[in-house]
Design a protein around this motif. Sequence first.
Motif, PDB file in Angstrom:
ATOM      1  N   GLY A 146      52.037  28.857  34.112  1.00 25.61           N
ATOM      2  CA  GLY A 146      52.649  30.021  34.731  1.00 25.61           C
ATOM      3  C   GLY A 146      51.792  31.257  34.752  1.00 25.61           C
ATOM      4  N   THR A 147      50.509  31.113  34.973  1.00 25.18           N
ATOM      5  CA  THR A 147      49.621  32.280  35.039  1.00 25.18           C
ATOM      6  C   THR A 147      49.957  33.148  36.241  1.00 25.18           C
ATOM      7  N   PRO A 148      49.784  34.464  36.126  1.00 27.92           N
ATOM      8  CA  PRO A 148      50.049  35.350  37.266  1.00 27.92           C
ATOM      9  C   PRO A 148      48.889  35.404  38.258  1.00 27.92           C
ATOM     10  N   ALA A 149      47.811  34.670  37.998  1.00 30.79           N
ATOM     11  CA  ALA A 149      46.638  34.725  38.862  1.00 30.79           C
ATOM     12  C   ALA A 149      46.990  34.338  40.293  1.00 30.79           C
ATOM     13  N   VAL A 150      46.358  34.995  41.243  1.00 34.75           N
ATOM     14  CA  VAL A 150      46.564  34.645  42.649  1.00 34.75           C
ATOM     15  C   VAL A 150      45.925  33.292  42.950  1.00 34.75           C
ATOM     16  N   PHE A 151      44.659  33.155  42.615  1.00 39.75           N
ATOM     17  CA  PHE A 151      43.920  31.945  42.977  1.00 39.75           C
ATOM     18  C   PHE A 151      43.851  30.995  41.787  1.00 39.75           C
ATOM     19  N   LEU A 152      44.415  29.795  41.997  1.00 43.17           N
ATOM     20  CA  LEU A 152      44.548  28.821  40.924  1.00 43.17           C
ATOM     21  C   LEU A 152      43.683  27.602  41.181  1.00 43.17           C
ATOM     22  N   ASN A 153      43.302  26.943  40.073  1.00 45.53           N
ATOM     23  CA  ASN A 153      42.602  25.667  40.219  1.00 45.53           C
ATOM     24  C   ASN A 153      43.617  24.529  40.260  1.00 45.53           C
ATOM     25  N   SER A 154      43.140  23.315  40.357  1.00 48.38           N
ATOM     26  CA  SER A 154      44.038  22.167  40.507  1.00 48.38           C
ATOM     27  C   SER A 154      44.880  21.918  39.266  1.00 48.38           C
ATOM     28  N   ARG A 155      44.509  22.524  38.126  1.00 48.18           N
ATOM     29  CA  ARG A 155      45.270  22.366  36.879  1.00 48.18           C
ATOM     30  C   ARG A 155      46.243  23.519  36.671  1.00 48.18           C
ATOM     31  N   GLY A 156      46.336  24.409  37.637  1.00 42.99           N
ATOM     32  CA  GLY A 156      47.275  25.515  37.529  1.00 42.99           C
ATOM     33  C   GLY A 156      46.759  26.711  36.780  1.00 42.99           C
ATOM     34  N   GLY A 157      45.483  26.707  36.408  1.00 43.17           N
ATOM     35  CA  GLY A 157      44.900  27.851  35.721  1.00 43.17           C
ATOM     36  C   GLY A 157      44.171  28.768  36.690  1.00 43.17           C
ATOM     37  N   ARG A 158      43.735  29.896  36.195  1.00 41.05           N
ATOM     38  CA  ARG A 158      43.023  30.853  37.037  1.00 41.05           C
ATOM     39  C   ARG A 158      41.706  30.252  37.516  1.00 41.05           C
TER      40      ARG A 158
ATOM     41  N   ARG B  11      34.978  32.061  38.439  1.00 40.42           N
ATOM     42  CA  ARG B  11      33.992  32.607  39.380  1.00 40.42           C
ATOM     43  C   ARG B  11      33.082  31.495  39.899  1.00 40.42           C
ATOM     44  N   GLN B  12      32.678  30.587  39.011  1.00 37.97           N
ATOM     45  CA  GLN B  12      31.793  29.504  39.415  1.00 37.97           C
ATOM     46  C   GLN B  12      32.482  28.579  40.416  1.00 37.97           C
ATOM     47  N   SER B  13      33.763  28.305  40.196  1.00 38.36           N
ATOM     48  CA  SER B  13      34.501  27.450  41.128  1.00 38.36           C
ATOM     49  C   SER B  13      34.684  28.135  42.479  1.00 38.36           C
ATOM     50  N   ALA B  14      34.886  29.453  42.453  1.00 37.95           N
ATOM     51  CA  ALA B  14      35.016  30.198  43.706  1.00 37.95           C
ATOM     52  C   ALA B  14      33.712  30.164  44.487  1.00 37.95           C
TER      53      ALA B  14
END
Length: 320
Positions: A226-238, A241-244
């Motif tokens: 339940g992170t408030p981050a806008v952009f999430l990874n496939s595991r639901g975390g924020r 930068r490297q993935s972006a």
Amino acid sequence: MTAEVAAPAGPTGPTAVQRALRTYLDHLAVERGLAPNTLSSYRRDLRRYAAFLAGRGVTDLAGVGESSVSEFLMHLREGDADHPPLSAASAGRAVVAVRGLHRFAVRDGWTEADPAAGVRPPAPAKRLPKALPLADIERILDAAGAPGTVLALRDRALLELLYSSGARISEAVGLDVDDLDLESAAVRLRGKGSKERVVPFGSMAREALSAYLVRARRDLVTAGSGTPAVFLNSRGGRLSRQSAWAVLVRAADRAGATAEVSPHTLRHSFATHLIEGGADVRVVQELLGHASVTTTQVYTLVTVDGLREVYATAHPRALG
């Protein structure tokens, strides 16, 4: 280890300058522990300095004045029959070596004054930001959303926002949902030094963000905590930068872009295209979050280069 200076000696043996160089290089090698490659560069630059001084009849560091050091810098930049002109960076490295030598000479009591103290290395040429043509940007943005999956919706929203707002990748991945205002098409960004700025974004970015938030983020967030981050990874975390960055690289590959892309590619393109479109440099400064307008003015150089190319091909008296 001895850092020999293989400069030619005079008829009665090494000059005082050559002995000083040998001692200084030994100091760098033994006491400072400089890497072999760095030491080799210092040795090469100082040998050239010793030869330059010898050519002017100077054989002792006590006989060196500030004008001699300044003339050596000019000599490096202009070149001679045996050496091509050095770039600002290479000449600057040589001046650093010379300044170090004279500081060492004062410290060890060989000379009373430092003639190199007031001589500054040449300022390196400003590196122009790498901006992509608009057509390339559009192909990359289209390629980001091509597969139609939830991750593709995320990738398209991310890249659209980066190009539409000029945000740094670190700022984009640091966004929380509350930082976005889709109704007014604005985003609150946290830049360097935790400084905040509110930046508008365009209708295409708003459309992509809306699609991602409604159709994709809700699926991704269920896999996490339940992170408030806008952009999430496939595991639901924020998203990191490297993935972006990887998102941008993949989209550029799919679009067939030949230019190298970096985390700042879309930011640089955003600023350059605004300047080319007539935006005031101080407005662009505020949008980018630059503390000084001097930093932003490098983008005007890009535009001037473009104007120069057009002038050279279009004006009847541009070419002699």
